[in-house]
Design a protein around this motif. Structure first.
Motif, PDB file in Angstrom:
ATOM      1  N   GLU A  53       1.706  22.101  71.636  1.00  0.00           N
ATOM      2  CA  GLU A  53       0.379  21.593  71.273  1.00  0.00           C
ATOM      3  C   GLU A  53       0.141  21.774  69.767  1.00  0.00           C
ATOM      4  O   GLU A  53      -0.498  20.946  69.130  1.00  0.00           O
ATOM      5  CB  GLU A  53      -0.702  22.329  72.061  1.00  0.00           C
ATOM      6  N   HIS A  54       0.662  22.851  69.207  1.00  0.00           N
ATOM      7  CA  HIS A  54       0.459  23.147  67.786  1.00  0.00           C
ATOM      8  C   HIS A  54       1.664  22.771  66.932  1.00  0.00           C
ATOM      9  O   HIS A  54       1.518  22.451  65.751  1.00  0.00           O
ATOM     10  CB  HIS A  54       0.142  24.631  67.596  1.00  0.00           C
ATOM     11  N   PHE A  55       2.856  22.852  67.513  1.00  0.00           N
ATOM     12  CA  PHE A  55       4.098  22.553  66.797  1.00  0.00           C
ATOM     13  C   PHE A  55       4.933  21.603  67.652  1.00  0.00           C
ATOM     14  O   PHE A  55       5.781  22.049  68.429  1.00  0.00           O
ATOM     15  CB  PHE A  55       4.883  23.839  66.501  1.00  0.00           C
ATOM     16  N   PRO A  56       4.671  20.290  67.554  1.00  0.00           N
ATOM     17  CA  PRO A  56       5.413  19.327  68.382  1.00  0.00           C
ATOM     18  C   PRO A  56       6.929  19.498  68.209  1.00  0.00           C
ATOM     19  O   PRO A  56       7.414  19.768  67.114  1.00  0.00           O
ATOM     20  CB  PRO A  56       4.945  17.972  67.848  1.00  0.00           C
ATOM     21  N   ASP A  57       7.647  19.332  69.312  1.00  0.00           N
ATOM     22  CA  ASP A  57       9.100  19.506  69.336  1.00  0.00           C
ATOM     23  C   ASP A  57       9.464  20.851  68.700  1.00  0.00           C
ATOM     24  O   ASP A  57      10.152  20.914  67.678  1.00  0.00           O
ATOM     25  CB  ASP A  57       9.790  18.345  68.621  1.00  0.00           C
ATOM     26  N   PRO A  58       8.979  21.957  69.268  1.00  0.00           N
ATOM     27  CA  PRO A  58       9.078  23.269  68.628  1.00  0.00           C
ATOM     28  C   PRO A  58      10.494  23.781  68.396  1.00  0.00           C
ATOM     29  O   PRO A  58      10.701  24.620  67.521  1.00  0.00           O
ATOM     30  CB  PRO A  58       8.312  24.198  69.567  1.00  0.00           C
ATOM     31  N   GLU A  59      11.472  23.291  69.139  1.00  0.00           N
ATOM     32  CA  GLU A  59      12.853  23.755  68.942  1.00  0.00           C
ATOM     33  C   GLU A  59      13.475  23.168  67.679  1.00  0.00           C
ATOM     34  O   GLU A  59      14.421  23.722  67.136  1.00  0.00           O
ATOM     35  CB  GLU A  59      13.717  23.396  70.160  1.00  0.00           C
ATOM     36  N   ARG A  74      -4.028  22.096  61.981  1.00  0.00           N
ATOM     37  CA  ARG A  74      -3.924  23.061  63.077  1.00  0.00           C
ATOM     38  C   ARG A  74      -4.742  24.322  62.791  1.00  0.00           C
ATOM     39  O   ARG A  74      -5.061  24.633  61.658  1.00  0.00           O
ATOM     40  CB  ARG A  74      -2.466  23.381  63.389  1.00  0.00           C
ATOM     41  N   HIS A  75      -5.025  25.036  63.856  1.00  0.00           N
ATOM     42  CA  HIS A  75      -5.796  26.274  63.762  1.00  0.00           C
ATOM     43  C   HIS A  75      -5.026  27.276  62.910  1.00  0.00           C
ATOM     44  O   HIS A  75      -3.812  27.423  63.065  1.00  0.00           O
ATOM     45  CB  HIS A  75      -6.032  26.834  65.170  1.00  0.00           C
ATOM     46  N   PRO A  76      -5.699  27.990  62.005  1.00  0.00           N
ATOM     47  CA  PRO A  76      -4.988  28.905  61.096  1.00  0.00           C
ATOM     48  C   PRO A  76      -4.334  30.101  61.789  1.00  0.00           C
ATOM     49  O   PRO A  76      -3.446  30.729  61.222  1.00  0.00           O
ATOM     50  CB  PRO A  76      -6.076  29.366  60.126  1.00  0.00           C
ATOM     51  N   TYR A  77      -4.743  30.415  63.011  1.00  0.00           N
ATOM     52  CA  TYR A  77      -4.197  31.603  63.666  1.00  0.00           C
ATOM     53  C   TYR A  77      -3.130  31.312  64.718  1.00  0.00           C
ATOM     54  O   TYR A  77      -2.886  32.132  65.592  1.00  0.00           O
ATOM     55  CB  TYR A  77      -5.320  32.452  64.251  1.00  0.00           C
TER      56      TYR A  77
END
Length: 114
Positions: A53-59, A74-77
């Motif tokens: 949700e925050h980092f698409p395609d996280p791998e 994106r949310h700073p935290y």
């Protein structure tokens, strides 16, 4: 810090989790769950840093995630490799320097192509 250093720390944070004690009752938004004062809370950095949700395609390794434009979206935290606020890691500067030196060392010995 460079985009590469930030993305490296997103994928490989120095700690896998952060732990805290709840200092006052807290109701989790959009739920009926209340965390009571004194309860230990563990925050998974892998859970945050690999959340699609925050980092698409996280791998995928993508330094452009840390451009000013992307960070503003994106949310700073959700990116906390060294924590934040009053509990920020006192070794943050050393950690960032070590990350940069390590990346420079690897990149100086390898041929890197887009």
């Amino acid at each position: 810090m460079s985009f590469h250093g930030s993305e490296t720390l997103r994928k490989y944070p120095p700690l896998p989790f952060l732990n805290h004690d709840c200092v006052e009752p807290y109701k989790i938004p959009d739920s009926d769950v209340v965390v009571d004062k004194g309860i230990a809370v563990v925050v998974s950095l892998f859970g945050l840093h690999y959340d699609p949700e925050h980092f698409p395609d996280p791998e995928r390794y993508d330094p452009e995630r840390f451009s000013e434009e992307q960070k503003a979206k994106r949310h700073p935290y959700v990116y906390l490799p060294f924590h934040d606020g009053p509990h920020i890691c006192i070794g943050m500067r050393l950690g960032l320097l070590q990350t940069k030196v390590g990346l420079a060392n690897i990149l100086s010995k390898c041929c890197v192509r887009p």
